[in-house]
Design an enzyme around this catalytic site. Structure first.
Site, PDB file in Angstrom:
ATOM      1  CB  THR A  39     -48.251  29.015  29.647  1.00  0.00           C
ATOM      2  OG1 THR A  39     -48.256  27.592  29.799  1.00  0.00           O
ATOM      3  CG2 THR A  39     -48.983  29.378  28.363  1.00  0.00           C
ATOM      4  CG  HIS A  42     -43.061  28.705  26.766  1.00  0.00           C
ATOM      5  ND1 HIS A  42     -42.167  28.108  25.902  1.00  0.00           N
ATOM      6  CD2 HIS A  42     -42.914  28.063  27.941  1.00  0.00           C
ATOM      7  CE1 HIS A  42     -41.500  27.147  26.526  1.00  0.00           C
ATOM      8  NE2 HIS A  42     -41.944  27.098  27.766  1.00  0.00           N
TER       9      HIS A  42
END
Length: 340
Positions: A39, A42
């Site tokens: 994450t 990202h």
């Protein structure tokens, strides 16, 4: 204090920030270890994770440390306690929370994604989000409680029965955690599909029965040559359209496909409804870690699951922007940011 602050796509800066102030129901944690998560990658790449990340946020949601200050209303947590953090703070008032599906909370606070997190020397955290662990568990291991908790939610949804044939696509940390959890669930045959040899070798040490190199081997042929005519569960842990399509193609009749990997928000895959119909496949996805943090920490504390073997490297926070900016470097394995 040093902290890694996200501003915008590919703009993460290590800065000196003031020491966080705590409220009456908060604790102040001296961070000892914080994992780099997919994450975080990202977000750095400009994509949304579980929620949008405001500019000026200190990233890092997989962390553990030592309590150095407690608010006046804090009960059960004291200075000196070793704790890990569940980064998802629920409101407990919205319809989702009141219906027992709080991971869809309308007002969720994400420590390290929507508010300041663990890529800092110190972090203020609500007492409701901290879990104490034993002296026998290292800070770096306890920091992995959050990814284990996410994997637990996903593995629970797979409904694996004893004797099942399970394949995991992707041998990163998440894939290797899923492999171990599937073994705990009673899978009799465990398959890992992964192009990097070192990750395949580690998978064999962690319980895989068969490892497949998808670049140089035909996965279906390898399965048949090993007597596996039906995969009952396929767990995709890469987060790419190609591997998600592969998961559906490999799934057996009356099987479950868990699309666990996080794709880019705009990614799409082609699905042939007739194939889903003929094989009666159930396709599932899993979102964060609802109500699984305590179980995950118990697995780590007890040594029932190995979270140490797949750690690639410990780095100081100053190196974090460079690692995130180099996609080849960050793909080598699990990095842990430390502050000692």
């Amino acid at each position: 204090m040093k902290a890694a602050v996200f501003y915008k796509k590919e703009d993460l800066r290590v800065e000196n920030l003031p020491m966080p102030e705590i409220g009456a129901e908060d604790v102040l944690i001296k961070v000892k270890a914080c994992g780099i998560c997919g994450t975080d990658m990202h977000i750095f790449d400009g994509d949304e994770g579980a929620a949008p990340t405001p500019a000026g946020t200190v990233l890092g949601h997989e962390f553990a440390g030592e309590v150095i200050e407690v608010g006046k209303n804090v009960i059960g947590i004291k200075i000196g306690d070793k704790v890990c953090v569940d980064p998802n703070k629920l409101c407990n008032n919205c319809d989702y929370c009141r219906e027992g599906i709080g991971h869809f909370c309308s007002s969720m606070i994400g420590i390290g994604t929507t508010v300041n997190g663990g890529f800092a020397e110190y972090c203020a955290v609500p007492q409701s989000q901290v879990y104490k662990f034993t002296d026998s568990t290292e800070f770096s291991a306890a920091a992995m409680t959050e990814p284990v908790a996410c994997c637990l939610h996903g593995i629970d949804m797979c409904d694996i029965e004893p004797g099942a044939n399970v394949a995991v696509i992707g041998g990163g940390m998440i894939g290797l955690l899923m492999l171990q959890l599937a073994k705990i669930k009673g899978a009799s045959k465990l398959v890992l599909i992964e192009p990097i040899e070192s990750k395949r070798e580690l998978a064999l040490k962690l319980g895989a029965d068969i490892v497949i190199d998808p670049v140089n081997e035909n996965a279906k042929e390898v399965l048949l040559n090993n007597g596996i005519t039906r995969l009952t569960t396929v767990i995709e842990c890469v987060g790419k359209p190609t591997t998600m399509s592969q998961a559906i193609a490999l799934a057996g009749n009356k099987s479950t496909v868990m699309l666990f990997g996080l794709t880019k928000p705009g990614d799409e895959i082609s699905i042939k409804p007739f194939e889903i119909f003929k094989k009666e496949i159930t396709i599932k996805a899993s979102f964060i870690n609802p109500y699984t943090q305590k179980r995950a920490l118990s697995l780590i504390d007890s040594g029932k699951i190995d979270v140490n073997s797949m750690v690639y490297k410990f780095i100081p926070v100053d190196e974090l922007p460079k690692i995130l900016a180099d996609k080849k470097e960050r793909a080598l394995g699990k990095y842990i940011v430390t502050f000692d």
